[in-house]
Design a protein around this motif. Structure first.
Motif, PDB file in Angstrom:
ATOM      1  N   ARG A 100       0.645  -1.230   0.091  1.00  0.00           N
ATOM      2  CA  ARG A 100       0.016  -0.180  -0.020  1.00  0.00           C
ATOM      3  C   ARG A 100       0.919   1.106  -0.003  1.00  0.00           C
ATOM      4  NH1 ARG A 100      -3.631  -1.374   5.217  1.00  0.00           N
ATOM      5  NH2 ARG A 100      -1.610  -1.865   5.808  1.00  0.00           N
ATOM      6  N   GLU A 101       1.991   1.238   0.677  1.00  0.00           N
ATOM      7  CA  GLU A 101       2.942   2.159   0.843  1.00  0.00           C
ATOM      8  C   GLU A 101       4.259   2.362  -0.048  1.00  0.00           C
ATOM      9  OE1 GLU A 101       3.746   2.759   4.714  1.00  0.00           O
ATOM     10  OE2 GLU A 101       1.748   3.377   5.258  1.00  0.00           O
ATOM     11  N   PRO A 102       4.793   3.151  -0.512  1.00  0.00           N
ATOM     12  CA  PRO A 102       5.999   3.216  -1.227  1.00  0.00           C
ATOM     13  C   PRO A 102       7.027   2.760  -0.542  1.00  0.00           C
ATOM     14  CG  PRO A 102       5.352   5.424  -1.050  1.00  0.00           C
ATOM     15  CD  PRO A 102       4.144   4.630  -0.571  1.00  0.00           C
ATOM     16  N   LEU A 103       8.404   2.345  -1.030  1.00  0.00           N
ATOM     17  CA  LEU A 103       9.467   1.912  -0.161  1.00  0.00           C
ATOM     18  C   LEU A 103      10.276   3.282   0.234  1.00  0.00           C
ATOM     19  CD1 LEU A 103      10.825  -1.004  -2.123  1.00  0.00           C
ATOM     20  CD2 LEU A 103       9.318  -0.998  -0.317  1.00  0.00           C
ATOM     21  N   ALA A 104      10.923   3.192   1.372  1.00  0.00           N
ATOM     22  CA  ALA A 104      11.506   4.384   1.928  1.00  0.00           C
ATOM     23  C   ALA A 104      12.938   4.132   1.270  1.00  0.00           C
ATOM     24  CB  ALA A 104      11.528   4.504   3.414  1.00  0.00           C
ATOM     25  N   VAL A 105      13.206   4.613  -0.026  1.00  0.00           N
ATOM     26  CA  VAL A 105      14.278   4.492  -0.757  1.00  0.00           C
ATOM     27  C   VAL A 105      15.346   5.714  -0.481  1.00  0.00           C
ATOM     28  CG1 VAL A 105      15.435   4.124  -3.008  1.00  0.00           C
ATOM     29  CG2 VAL A 105      13.326   2.925  -2.501  1.00  0.00           C
ATOM     30  N   VAL A 106      16.439   5.411  -0.276  1.00  0.00           N
ATOM     31  CA  VAL A 106      17.323   6.729  -0.056  1.00  0.00           C
ATOM     32  C   VAL A 106      18.004   6.787  -1.495  1.00  0.00           C
ATOM     33  CG1 VAL A 106      19.624   7.177   1.065  1.00  0.00           C
ATOM     34  CG2 VAL A 106      17.836   5.831   2.328  1.00  0.00           C
ATOM     35  N   TRP A 107      17.751   7.809  -2.019  1.00  0.00           N
ATOM     36  CA  TRP A 107      17.979   8.144  -3.332  1.00  0.00           C
ATOM     37  C   TRP A 107      19.340   8.776  -3.524  1.00  0.00           C
ATOM     38  CZ3 TRP A 107      15.261   5.421  -6.924  1.00  0.00           C
ATOM     39  CH2 TRP A 107      13.949   5.117  -6.626  1.00  0.00           C
TER      40      TRP A 107
END
Length: 400
Positions: free
Chosen positions: A138-145
């Protein structure tokens, strides 16, 4: 102005920090991917042993549909179907490699020994406005861009993985455009520039120009910490929570070593390719396994190969039994023997004094240029290469 771009597939890898719900969903997906791979491998192996019949991807995909309808394997329907289909495609690719005699027979994946990963194609994820959302979440991943993706390029696949140290990574594959570097020409002679490279242990690389790149020895730097963590692990009772925590600590130390080594190799190979080197040649010495593992020669060669392809350079790999170290680069005389601890030597014929590694790099450059000009391969001299070795083992130099 030189401008020549080509399309290449580039993977951009990032750390991310899943929520508890996302971590649980991904862990279930990893388990289902491993289960489907093993079931399909067993089905294909059984069909061949019993009926001498090959089962392809289409048949295993139909089997997967049936497995989901059984009571024992109904949990396979609870995760996204995309990674399950992808693992069947990977199994098909493994068999193609085996049939083509490029790889060994596919092996079953274990819970502890196999890399925990799942691959999603375009139908299994969405990547919009800096947010990556996977199917069944349901939620996007907490990616460190840590670096931006190429502008205007849509990702083709997303691979989510968890390493032994418990770190989560996402690898995003894109079709990117890379500008090839212009041909490098020597200002004095007008010829294409070339350099020979000898890989070693004391010096990671020695160039035919005389430059030496020091081996950082990352494993040796953290050896005491690594040994302490392993001793601590050995004292823990098998199956206990303390042992799992100790195992994770060993994995973190190992990951630190691997990360530093990989970062160093990336910077070094990028520099070699970008500094207008037209031809690169390397020699492999497969002794002293621990020190060679720390130097990571195989990964160095792999990085040089694909970066050379990206930027329009040429990599020529010299046969590993080619006696570059004990061949005099001045007169061509080959010494009868030379111990590994000999770093400088004098030619018996012409009395030229050689630095072992620089002399090897010069010989490798000459061999590579010969292949580049004439094609074919350069084999070691029969009487001075490995005694008793069959000709089939003395592989010819390969050129691209």
């Amino acid at each position: 102005m030189w401008s020549m771009a080509q399309k290449v597939k580039r993977a951009f890898k990032y750390r991310f920090y899943p929520t508890d719900e996302q971590a649980a969903e991904l862990s279930r997906t990893f388990g289902c991917v491993r289960k489907v791979y093993n079931l399909a491998l067993e089905a294909r192996s059984t069909a061949w042993r019993a009926e001498q019949r090959r089962i392809g991807y289409a048949e295993t995909s139909a089997l997967l549909t049936g497995w989901k309808k059984t009571d024992d394997l109904a949990f396979l329907a609870e995760v996204s179907c995309v990674p399950l289909q992808q693992t069947l495609r990977h199994l098909q690719g493994a068999f193609v490699g085996f049939w083509g005699k490029r790889a060994a027979y596919p092996r079953f994946k274990s819970r502890k020994g196999s890399r925990a990963s799942a691959e999603y194609t375009r139908s299994g994820f969405s990547c919009r406005e800096g947010q990556l959302t996977l199917a069944k979440m349901r939620e996007p991943l907490a990616v460190v861009w840590s670096r931006p993706l190429p502008e205007g390029v849509a990702p083709t696949t997303v691979t989510v993985s968890r390493d032994a140290a418990g770190r989560w990574h996402v690898s995003i594959l894109c079709d990117d455009a890379v500008d090839a570097l212009p041909p490098s020409v020597d200002a004095g002679t007008g010829e294409l520039r070339a350099v020979g490279i000898d890989v070693g242990i004391t010096s990671l690389l020695t160039l035919s120009t005389g430059e030496k790149v020091t081996n950082p020895r990352f494993e040796r730097a953290d050896r005491a910490r690594f040994a302490k963590a392993q001793r601590n692990l050995a004292r823990k009772e098998k199956g206990s929570c303390n042992r799992e925590r100790a195992r994770a600590k060993v994995a973190r130390v190992h990951a630190r070593i691997a990360d530093r080594r990989r970062d160093h190799l990336h910077k070094l190979t990028t520099r070699l390719v970008r500094e207008n080197l037209a031809v690169r040649n390397m020699l492999g010495n497969h002794t002293l396994a621990r020190a060679i593992s720390d130097a990571s020669w195989s990964e160095l060669r792999s990085m040089l190969q694909y970066k050379a392809d990206w930027y329009g350079r040429e990599l020529i790999v010299v046969d590993r039994w080619y006696p570059s170290s004990k061949t005099c680069s001045a007169c061509g005389h080959v010494a009868s023997k030379m111990a590994l601890d000999v770093r400088e030597w004098t030619c018996d014929r012409c009395t030229a004094l050689h630095d072992r590694d620089v002399n090897a790099a010069v010989n490798i450059l000459a061999a590579g240029l010969a292949v580049n000009a004439c094609g074919g391969g350069v084999r070691p001299q029969r009487d001075n290469s490995r005694p008793g070795q069959r000709p089939a083992k003395q592989e010819a130099l390969t050129a691209k």
